[in-house]
Scaffold this motif. Structure first.
Motif, PDB file in Angstrom:
ATOM      1  N   ASN A 190      87.040  -8.375  28.161  1.00  0.00           N
ATOM      2  CA  ASN A 190      85.989  -9.375  27.981  1.00  0.00           C
ATOM      3  C   ASN A 190      84.692  -8.770  28.502  1.00  0.00           C
ATOM      4  O   ASN A 190      84.652  -8.256  29.626  1.00  0.00           O
TER       5      ASN A 190
ATOM      6  N   THR B 292      82.030  -9.682  29.729  1.00  0.00           N
ATOM      7  CA  THR B 292      81.314 -10.192  30.900  1.00  0.00           C
ATOM      8  C   THR B 292      81.999  -9.844  32.212  1.00  0.00           C
ATOM      9  O   THR B 292      81.478 -10.180  33.277  1.00  0.00           O
TER      10      THR B 292
ATOM     11  N   VAL C   2      79.246 -17.386  22.672  1.00  0.00           N
ATOM     12  CA  VAL C   2      80.542 -16.872  23.089  1.00  0.00           C
ATOM     13  C   VAL C   2      81.580 -17.978  22.965  1.00  0.00           C
ATOM     14  O   VAL C   2      81.362 -19.109  23.400  1.00  0.00           O
TER      15      VAL C   2
ATOM     16  N   TYR D 175      85.296 -19.291  24.051  1.00  0.00           N
ATOM     17  CA  TYR D 175      86.264 -19.108  25.126  1.00  0.00           C
ATOM     18  C   TYR D 175      87.602 -19.708  24.704  1.00  0.00           C
ATOM     19  O   TYR D 175      87.677 -20.874  24.325  1.00  0.00           O
TER      20      TYR D 175
ATOM     21  N   TYR E 150      85.935 -14.585  24.062  1.00  0.00           N
ATOM     22  CA  TYR E 150      86.419 -14.354  25.429  1.00  0.00           C
ATOM     23  C   TYR E 150      87.822 -14.953  25.541  1.00  0.00           C
ATOM     24  O   TYR E 150      88.019 -16.131  25.270  1.00  0.00           O
TER      25      TYR E 150
ATOM     26  N   ASP F 291      93.231  -9.956  32.609  1.00  0.00           N
ATOM     27  CA  ASP F 291      92.562 -11.026  33.346  1.00  0.00           C
ATOM     28  C   ASP F 291      92.601 -10.741  34.841  1.00  0.00           C
ATOM     29  O   ASP F 291      93.666 -10.573  35.428  1.00  0.00           O
TER      30      ASP F 291
ATOM     31  N   GLU G  26      84.866 -20.027  33.787  1.00  0.00           N
ATOM     32  CA  GLU G  26      84.578 -18.778  33.089  1.00  0.00           C
ATOM     33  C   GLU G  26      83.513 -18.988  32.019  1.00  0.00           C
ATOM     34  O   GLU G  26      82.734 -18.083  31.721  1.00  0.00           O
TER      35      GLU G  26
END
Length: 673
Positions: free
Chosen positions: A59, A61, A437, A439, A457, A466, A497
């Motif tokens: 991911n 970020t 984005v 999720y 994500y 993760d 998140e």
């Protein structure tokens, strides 16, 4: 006849002709069996992110290492930067590595060209070796680096200056996959011990391992941890050493059953090393044994043959260097003929395009992964099978169909095909349409992740990619499978998140999570981040959150509190089912007894945990499956004297015999004495 004999005699004097044909055979085998496993696309997503400026991430970020083979990822990244295509690029690099290995075997490792040809013939007969000469995983590079090392170690033993080169090969191999260092450890230790200048030799070893050392420094600085995230997701589990070893034996048995030649050559190589009565081959054999013991200890894998291909290669090279020169020509021919005959027993011999009857070999959670992902094969073996399975099509029809596919170019695919790939494309289109984005709290797979792109994500339930989930206890599953340990996604995790909230509802868990977030999201060189790095690498989860262990491990815990009196059965009736299920009975008062009687569902096996204050484990007793319900359980003397606060009944499978998924605890009794 005389003309044929003369022609054959001339050909034998020109082994380069046979070497060329052998290389063409290798090319055909690799291309015809080229395929991609879903696991490879975890790494491919990191490659794509890296080349597109997002860093070596899953991911974009957060800094999490979702791959186990840094050198392979860097090699792929260098090529991907030019091609911007991963499927054919990975196959091309894999083919180049395998051809490099073949050339080395033909021209350098064998004492004669014929020895090299026989060795290459053995490699071409192993399903494990041929299948994992592609797949998108690091095996081809592992094979090449191991072959270079063994060439220097076994065929150039008098040149001590090779220590630096040997250390470099070992260091690169460990950078490619860390656990393969076990192949090299005994040989390097031997060379260092034999060196008259041990300090200088140590310097050569350190210099050779400099790429690995540099990566480890980078990993700690960038990711905050020395090992890949996959290590924390897989190794930190609830499986006992005995069960891991049994799963490892099951993994070995899969190859013995469906690819027996691979084990035959491994054992023959080990026997040859012992028979040689020389130090160097025995040290190579020691490395093979160490690696096999490691695979046994970690419970093997679910990809049949994957972790045996390098051991097969090393054993083959031992045969080439030490056994073949001791055999007469007829003996060498008999050896290759025997190997070919044994390879015929395989479920999917390398000279077949697909498994017999297109069946997927499965054994207790281990599978023929190439056939699972047949629709990723470069040659369209799925279409070929569909034609060949028609009873009216003769052998001539089948050959003509294959030739026509190859001639028209319809026999090859230029990209992997899978439903998960289509899902990834749909997610990518949706995220781009929303201009933001997306999720998703789902057990993402590699195919979906790669094709979804950086704007999607994934909260990965298996925790491979993760940062938080890899560092919380996995959900208990009695029918666990190697490498697959699912986590419970905490409440609020998806929202935090996605920056919809700033804290997890569980304050204690939030403190732990914020430390991880500081490492994976925060600036690299702040004091707070480095304090978090130290704390997370030196303190286990149970030190941070001991009271959360049960909630993560057993989210379906059925519980009750009873007042248990000697001679009076307590009716409990706790039913529990599925993953994360167990039964826990707390006692109104601490009980002191040497025996406990339980009534449980018939035919189920359990582990009975005897608990003290704060759920401290005082002891454990295995309850074997039996037709009736009753179990009489003798408690260890130390536990009986200390007293028990609670018991927990956890279903288990008996070796590889699956637990049935539904359980009941009916009653408890302290018998009168």
């Amino acid at each position: 006849m005389q003309t044929i004999n003369n022609l054959w005699s001339r050909l034998k004097q020109q082994p380069v002709v046979f070497q060329g044909l052998a290389l063409l055979l290798v090319v055909w085998l690799v291309i015809s069996h080229a395929w991609m496993t879903d696991d490879a696309y975890f790494s491919f997503r990191s490659v794509d992110n890296f080349i597109n400026g997002y860093g070596l991430t899953w991911n974009v970020t957060e800094r999490v290492q979702g791959f186990t083979h840094p050198l392979w990822v860097l090699l792929l990244s260098g090529a991907y930067a030019f091609t911007h295509e991963i499927y054919l690029t990975s196959i091309a690099i894999s083919l180049a590595c395998t051809l490099g290995l073949a050339w080395l075997l033909l021209r350098r490792i064998g004492q004669t060209a014929w020895h090299g040809l026989l060795g290459l013939g053995l490699l071409c007969l192993s399903t494990a070796f041929v299948d994992y000469s592609t797949s998108g995983l690091e095996n081809p590079l592992t094979h090449l680096l191991l072959a270079v090392f063994l060439w220097l170690f076994l065929r150039q033993p008098k040149q001590q200056d090779h220590l630096l080169a040997l250390a470099l090969m070992a260091g690169l191999a460990a950078l490619n996959r860390l656990d393969t260092i076990l192949f090299y450890g005994p040989a390097l230790a031997y060379l260092w011990w034999r060196s008259p200048k041990k300090l200088a030799a140590l310097g050569s070893l350190l210099l050779g391992f400099l790429p690995l050392i540099a990566w480890e420094v980078f990993s700690i600085v960038y990711y905050g941890f020395p090992f890949p995230n996959t290590y924390y997701a897989k190794a930190l589990n609830y499986v006992s050493a005995a069960q891991e070893a049994w799963a490892g034996l099951n993994y070995f048995y899969f190859t013995l059953r469906f690819d027996p030649l691979t084990w035959a050559v491994i054992l023959a190589g080990l026997a040859t090393a012992w028979w040689s009565q020389q130090a160097r081959p025995r040290l190579v054999a020691a490395g093979i044994l160490l690696y096999l013991a490691y695979i046994l200890q970690i419970g093997g894998d679910f990809m049949g043959g994957r972790f045996l291909s390098a051991a097969y290669l090393a054993s083959t090279l031992l045969l080439v260097v030490y056994l073949l020169p001791a055999l007469r020509p007829r003996g060498r021919g008999a050896l290759l003929a025997a190997a070919f005959g044994l390879s015929l027993l395989a479920a999917s011999p390398p000279y077949f395009l697909y498994a017999r009857d297109f069946a997927t070999a499965r054994w207790q959670g281990v599978v023929d992964e190439r056939m699972i992902y047949a629709q990723t094969n470069l040659v369209r073996i799925d279409a070929l099978h569909a034609f060949n399975s028609q009873p009216e099509h003769t052998l001539l029809n089948k050959a003509a169909y294959l030739a026509r596919m190859l001639w028209r170019g319809t026999g090859f695919r230029l990209e992997a095909e899978n439903d998960w790939i289509e899902l990834g494309r749909e997610l990518r289109a949706s995220a781009e349409a929303q201009d933001g984005v997306t999720y998703l709290p789902q057990g993402a797979n590699g195919f979906t992740g790669f094709y979804a792109g950086p704007q999607v994500y994934f909260i990965h339930g298996l925790a491979l990619t993760d940062g938080l989930l890899a560092r919380v206890p996995p959900i208990y599953n009695p029918n666990w499978r190697s490498g697959h340990f699912m986590r419970r996604i905490p409440e609020g995790y998806l929202e935090i998140e996605a920056s919809q909230i700033t804290q997890l509802p569980d304050a204690a868990l939030d403190t732990y999570y914020q430390a991880i977030r500081r490492v994976t999201h925060g600036p690299l060189f702040t004091p707070e981040r480095w304090q978090a790095i130290w704390a997370l690498n030196t303190r286990p989860f149970t030190d941070w959150l001991p009271e959360h262990l049960t909630a993560f491990r057993f989210p379906k815990l059925a519980s009750a509190t009873v007042a248990l009196q000697p001679g009076q059965p307590a009716e409990v009736q706790l039913s529990f089912a599925g993953q994360g299920a167990a039964a826990q009975v707390s006692f109104a008062e601490r009980i002191f007894t040497s025996t406990l009687e339980l009534s449980t569902s018939a035919g189920d096996a359990f582990d009975l945990y005897l608990l003290g204050e704060n759920e401290t484990e005082l002891g454990r007793v295995h309850l074997a499956a039996q037709p009736g319900r009753g179990h009489t359980v003798p408690l260890p003397a130390a536990v009986a004297s200390e007293g028990v606060v609670a018991i927990r009944l956890v279903p288990v499978r008996v070796y590889n015999h699956a637990a049935d998924g539904e359980y009941t605890l009916h009653s408890l009794l302290i018998p009168l004495h």
